[in-house]
Every structure is written in C-alpha cells, then in structure tokens.
Write a protein that holds these residues in place. Structure first.
Motif, PDB file in Angstrom:
ATOM      1  N   LEU A 123       0.768  -1.099   0.082  1.00  0.00           N
ATOM      2  CA  LEU A 123       0.099  -0.068   0.100  1.00  0.00           C
ATOM      3  C   LEU A 123       0.821   1.379  -0.019  1.00  0.00           C
ATOM      4  O   LEU A 123       0.431   2.169  -0.613  1.00  0.00           O
ATOM      5  CB  LEU A 123      -1.037  -0.076   1.018  1.00  0.00           C
ATOM      6  N   LYS A 124       1.877   1.232   0.716  1.00  0.00           N
ATOM      7  CA  LYS A 124       2.884   2.153   0.625  1.00  0.00           C
ATOM      8  C   LYS A 124       3.592   2.564  -0.853  1.00  0.00           C
ATOM      9  O   LYS A 124       3.711   3.519  -1.257  1.00  0.00           O
ATOM     10  CB  LYS A 124       3.890   2.039   1.743  1.00  0.00           C
ATOM     11  N   GLU A 125       4.081   1.440  -1.337  1.00  0.00           N
ATOM     12  CA  GLU A 125       4.477   1.439  -2.672  1.00  0.00           C
ATOM     13  C   GLU A 125       3.669   2.100  -3.465  1.00  0.00           C
ATOM     14  O   GLU A 125       3.967   2.601  -4.512  1.00  0.00           O
ATOM     15  CB  GLU A 125       5.042   0.187  -3.189  1.00  0.00           C
ATOM     16  N   GLN A 126       2.399   1.719  -3.537  1.00  0.00           N
ATOM     17  CA  GLN A 126       1.245   2.324  -4.422  1.00  0.00           C
ATOM     18  C   GLN A 126       0.942   3.841  -3.985  1.00  0.00           C
ATOM     19  O   GLN A 126       0.032   4.476  -4.678  1.00  0.00           O
ATOM     20  CB  GLN A 126       0.008   1.421  -4.321  1.00  0.00           C
ATOM     21  N   LYS A 127       1.615   4.251  -2.946  1.00  0.00           N
ATOM     22  CA  LYS A 127       1.257   5.647  -2.667  1.00  0.00           C
ATOM     23  C   LYS A 127      -0.032   5.884  -1.961  1.00  0.00           C
ATOM     24  O   LYS A 127      -0.463   6.869  -2.052  1.00  0.00           O
ATOM     25  CB  LYS A 127       1.719   6.570  -3.601  1.00  0.00           C
ATOM     26  N   ARG A 128      -0.510   4.738  -1.461  1.00  0.00           N
ATOM     27  CA  ARG A 128      -1.951   4.888  -0.947  1.00  0.00           C
ATOM     28  C   ARG A 128      -1.786   5.396   0.587  1.00  0.00           C
ATOM     29  O   ARG A 128      -2.699   5.939   1.148  1.00  0.00           O
ATOM     30  CB  ARG A 128      -2.856   3.729  -0.945  1.00  0.00           C
ATOM     31  N   ILE A 129      -0.525   4.910   1.171  1.00  0.00           N
ATOM     32  CA  ILE A 129      -0.370   5.342   2.545  1.00  0.00           C
ATOM     33  C   ILE A 129       1.018   6.189   2.607  1.00  0.00           C
ATOM     34  O   ILE A 129       1.956   5.535   1.876  1.00  0.00           O
ATOM     35  CB  ILE A 129      -0.335   4.282   3.404  1.00  0.00           C
ATOM     36  N   ARG A 130       1.428   6.794   3.150  1.00  0.00           N
ATOM     37  CA  ARG A 130       2.736   7.531   3.337  1.00  0.00           C
ATOM     38  C   ARG A 130       3.765   6.817   4.344  1.00  0.00           C
ATOM     39  O   ARG A 130       4.947   6.875   4.071  1.00  0.00           O
ATOM     40  CB  ARG A 130       2.599   8.889   3.684  1.00  0.00           C
ATOM     41  N   ALA A 131       3.040   6.221   5.273  1.00  0.00           N
ATOM     42  CA  ALA A 131       3.850   5.555   6.083  1.00  0.00           C
ATOM     43  C   ALA A 131       3.137   4.429   7.054  1.00  0.00           C
ATOM     44  O   ALA A 131       1.809   4.472   7.028  1.00  0.00           O
ATOM     45  CB  ALA A 131       4.545   6.448   7.322  1.00  0.00           C
ATOM     46  N   ILE A 132       3.728   3.517   7.816  1.00  0.00           N
ATOM     47  CA  ILE A 132       3.151   2.268   8.490  1.00  0.00           C
ATOM     48  C   ILE A 132       3.599   2.618   9.816  1.00  0.00           C
ATOM     49  O   ILE A 132       4.692   2.921  10.278  1.00  0.00           O
ATOM     50  CB  ILE A 132       3.740   1.072   7.804  1.00  0.00           C
ATOM     51  N   GLY A 133       2.431   2.413  10.584  1.00  0.00           N
ATOM     52  CA  GLY A 133       2.682   2.415  11.924  1.00  0.00           C
ATOM     53  C   GLY A 133       2.171   1.324  12.944  1.00  0.00           C
ATOM     54  O   GLY A 133       1.250   0.462  12.127  1.00  0.00           O
ATOM     55  N   VAL A 134       2.485   1.010  14.233  1.00  0.00           N
ATOM     56  CA  VAL A 134       1.793   0.108  14.876  1.00  0.00           C
ATOM     57  C   VAL A 134       1.179   0.863  16.216  1.00  0.00           C
ATOM     58  O   VAL A 134       1.479   1.903  16.571  1.00  0.00           O
ATOM     59  CB  VAL A 134       2.790  -0.998  15.288  1.00  0.00           C
ATOM     60  N   SER A 135       0.405   0.042  16.867  1.00  0.00           N
ATOM     61  CA  SER A 135      -0.268   0.762  18.042  1.00  0.00           C
ATOM     62  C   SER A 135      -0.352  -0.376  19.049  1.00  0.00           C
ATOM     63  O   SER A 135      -0.653  -1.811  18.734  1.00  0.00           O
ATOM     64  CB  SER A 135      -1.599   1.129  17.882  1.00  0.00           C
ATOM     65  N   ASN A 136      -0.164  -0.273  20.230  1.00  0.00           N
ATOM     66  CA  ASN A 136      -0.225  -1.400  21.605  1.00  0.00           C
ATOM     67  C   ASN A 136       0.830  -2.517  21.088  1.00  0.00           C
ATOM     68  O   ASN A 136       0.482  -3.484  21.462  1.00  0.00           O
ATOM     69  CB  ASN A 136      -1.760  -1.651  21.484  1.00  0.00           C
ATOM     70  N   PHE A 137       1.715  -2.370  20.663  1.00  0.00           N
ATOM     71  CA  PHE A 137       2.962  -3.368  20.388  1.00  0.00           C
ATOM     72  C   PHE A 137       3.764  -3.382  21.584  1.00  0.00           C
ATOM     73  O   PHE A 137       4.275  -2.441  21.982  1.00  0.00           O
ATOM     74  CB  PHE A 137       3.753  -3.009  19.219  1.00  0.00           C
ATOM     75  N   ASN A 138       4.277  -4.513  22.274  1.00  0.00           N
ATOM     76  CA  ASN A 138       5.123  -4.596  23.477  1.00  0.00           C
ATOM     77  C   ASN A 138       6.435  -4.649  22.499  1.00  0.00           C
ATOM     78  O   ASN A 138       6.622  -4.852  21.715  1.00  0.00           O
ATOM     79  CB  ASN A 138       4.634  -5.724  24.476  1.00  0.00           C
ATOM     80  N   LEU A 139       7.387  -4.892  23.640  1.00  0.00           N
ATOM     81  CA  LEU A 139       8.927  -4.811  23.309  1.00  0.00           C
ATOM     82  C   LEU A 139       9.043  -6.064  22.303  1.00  0.00           C
ATOM     83  O   LEU A 139       9.964  -5.874  21.431  1.00  0.00           O
ATOM     84  CB  LEU A 139       9.541  -4.893  24.454  1.00  0.00           C
ATOM     85  N   SER A 140       8.501  -6.988  22.684  1.00  0.00           N
ATOM     86  CA  SER A 140       8.893  -8.388  22.072  1.00  0.00           C
ATOM     87  C   SER A 140       8.398  -8.382  20.798  1.00  0.00           C
ATOM     88  O   SER A 140       8.847  -8.755  19.814  1.00  0.00           O
ATOM     89  CB  SER A 140       8.538  -9.618  22.793  1.00  0.00           C
ATOM     90  N   LEU A 141       7.174  -7.714  20.632  1.00  0.00           N
ATOM     91  CA  LEU A 141       6.442  -7.727  19.201  1.00  0.00           C
ATOM     92  C   LEU A 141       7.208  -6.470  18.370  1.00  0.00           C
ATOM     93  O   LEU A 141       7.425  -6.560  17.116  1.00  0.00           O
ATOM     94  CB  LEU A 141       5.013  -7.313  19.227  1.00  0.00           C
ATOM     95  N   LEU A 142       7.707  -5.530  18.920  1.00  0.00           N
ATOM     96  CA  LEU A 142       8.286  -4.368  18.274  1.00  0.00           C
ATOM     97  C   LEU A 142       9.716  -5.003  17.587  1.00  0.00           C
ATOM     98  O   LEU A 142      10.231  -4.617  16.524  1.00  0.00           O
ATOM     99  CB  LEU A 142       8.764  -3.137  19.206  1.00  0.00           C
ATOM    100  N   ARG A 143      10.495  -5.938  18.605  1.00  0.00           N
ATOM    101  CA  ARG A 143      11.675  -6.499  18.172  1.00  0.00           C
ATOM    102  C   ARG A 143      11.577  -7.403  16.957  1.00  0.00           C
ATOM    103  O   ARG A 143      12.389  -7.381  16.212  1.00  0.00           O
ATOM    104  CB  ARG A 143      12.385  -7.189  19.269  1.00  0.00           C
TER     105      ARG A 143
END
Length: 272
Positions: A123-143
């Motif tokens: 979706l980012k490559e198609q320029k439908r979104i400019r950036a990707i984010g996450v919400s409520n991710f803990n440390l292990s998921l972030l890693r």
C-alpha cells in the motif's frame, strides 16, 4: 514545536484524538481543531467516525498536504485481504486518495506479521499510504517487527501519561529513531483534580491537564493525541505548548505512581 520526522513523514507533536466522538459532534470537533491550528487528526476504523472526520477535512480550505491523517486497522482484520478491504473502506469514508499513516490498531495473537507488513508495504509502494505504524505493540513484538522483519515502522502509538511508565518501550524505540505517540495522555480526564499536578499548575497559572500534556511533549520523540471535543479544551491543549516546566516540577511528576494502565482489553498483549 517542531514536528517529528519519521519514515518520510512529518508528524505534528500535538494531534486531535477522536475516539468516542461520533457523527455531527465529531465533524464539528475536527472542524474546530483545524480552525484553531491542529494539523494532526487521529481516527480508526473501529471508532466508527471516519466519515465524520472525512467530511470535516473535505469542508476545510486547508491543502490536503498540510493535514496529517492517521487511521488504523482493527486486530481481527490483519490477514492481507482483510487489511486491503478495511483500508479501502476507511479511505472511502475519509474521502481521501491516501492517508499519511496507517496503523495496526492492536496486535493479534494469530497474526502473520510478515504477510501483514508485506501488505502494508505494498500500500505504501502504491502511494495509498505514506507511512506504516503500529499501536499497542510490546517490546517483543516491536523487536520481531523491526529486527526480524525489518518493517519500516514510523511510530508506536501507546497509552502514555504521567501515571504510566513506558520507559522500556520508549528507550528501545528511541534507540531505533522511532517516536512514540501517546494516547490517553490525560489519563481519560483523571488528572483534572490531581493534587500534585494541581500544585504545579497553580505555580504556572495553568491547569493540571496542561501540565501533564506539556510533560509528555517535553520528551524527545513523543507526540500526543488528547481527545478534545469542546473548542475550549482544544484551545487549552494548544496553550499547554507555552508552558515552561522546571526541574522541581519534573521531580514531582517523577515521584508519582507510574503503574496506572487504563486501557487493557482481554486481547491486549502481555505488557512489558
């Protein structure tokens, strides 16, 4: 206050959260915020208000490039086809050609993180979104996301306020140059009568909420999205940017209990 630069986007440090705002009330709140100078609007598919947010943006005279819009995909929609369907629905409701930031709203225990981020990257490559984010991710998921998959995460949106310590997650993200976006920055209104914050507020001719908000925004790599439906509250949050907290104030805030988590649904990950 300079915006945060992350993954090619410029993220205004103070945004408008819209959770639990609906219909005409939500539209009016977003219109008011944009009129006052807010340039960061946060919504989500789950909030059921993307149409109202979209109507407010459509009615604005501001250029689209001057408004940062975040929306989110719910945790039961993280398979590739479901992400695409959820996003297309969000985009249509928002009446936009693209969103600035698309977030995974909550992690799911059964999510295929590689396939999920691959879908978001497309979706980012198609320029439908400019950036990707996450919400409520803990440390292990972030890693896992950052180190194992190499996902270009622009931020992690988490509950963060003066009564909840987020040092482990913040420190890890800072080491990767990734900001935090604080939701519930005013602890769902529970700080308005807080005695220690009230004492600091009196000293500065401010409110406890303004003190709590400025404490967050004084930290490197932190943005905040307080929900504020009334224009007076929106204005008060903007005025918090003018506050100058001193070391004595910060010592008092550091001494407060930091274990009060307000958002902890059954499907939440194990918190660090």
């Amino acid at each position: 206050m300079n915006p945060l630069q992350t993954q090619g986007i410029s993220l205004p440090r103070l945004g408008l959260g819209t959770f639990r705002m609906q219909g005409d009330d939500c539209r009016a709140a977003v219109e008011s915020a944009l009129d006052l100078g807010y340039r960061h609007i946060d919504t989500a598919a789950m909030y059921g208000n993307e149409d109202a947010v979209g109507a407010a943006i459509a009615g604005s005279t501001l250029a689209r490039k001057d408004i940062h819009v975040t929306t989110k995909v719910w945790h039961d929609q993280l398979a590739p086809a479901a992400i695409k369907a959820s996003f297309e629905t969000s985009l249509a409701k928002l009446q936009l050609d693209y969103v600035d930031l698309l977030m995974v709203h909550w992690p799911a225990k059964d999510m295929d993180m590689s396939a999920m981020f691959d879908t978001l990257l497309k979706l980012k490559e198609q320029k439908r979104i400019r950036a990707i984010g996450v919400s409520n991710f803990n440390l292990s998921l972030l890693r896992s996301a950052i180190e194992d998959i190499g996902a270009p995460i622009a931020c992690n949106q988490i509950e963060y306020h003066v009564l909840l310590d987020q040092t482990p997650v913040r420190s890890y993200l800072a080491s990767k140059g990734i900001p935090v976006v604080a939701y519930c920055p005013l602890a769902q209104g529970k700080l308005a009568e807080h005695p220690q914050l009230a004492a600091i507020a009196v000293k500065h001719g401010a409110t406890p909420a303004q003190v709590a908000l400025k404490w967050l925004l004084d930290q490197d790599g932190v943005a905040a999205i307080p929900k504020a439906q009334r224009r007076a509250s929106q204005q008060a949050n903007l005025q918090a940017l003018q506050l100058q907290l001193d070391e004595a104030d910060r010592r008092i805030i550091a001494s407060l209990p930091k274990d009060r988590r307000l958002v902890n649904p059954a499907f939440a990950p194990a918190w660090d």
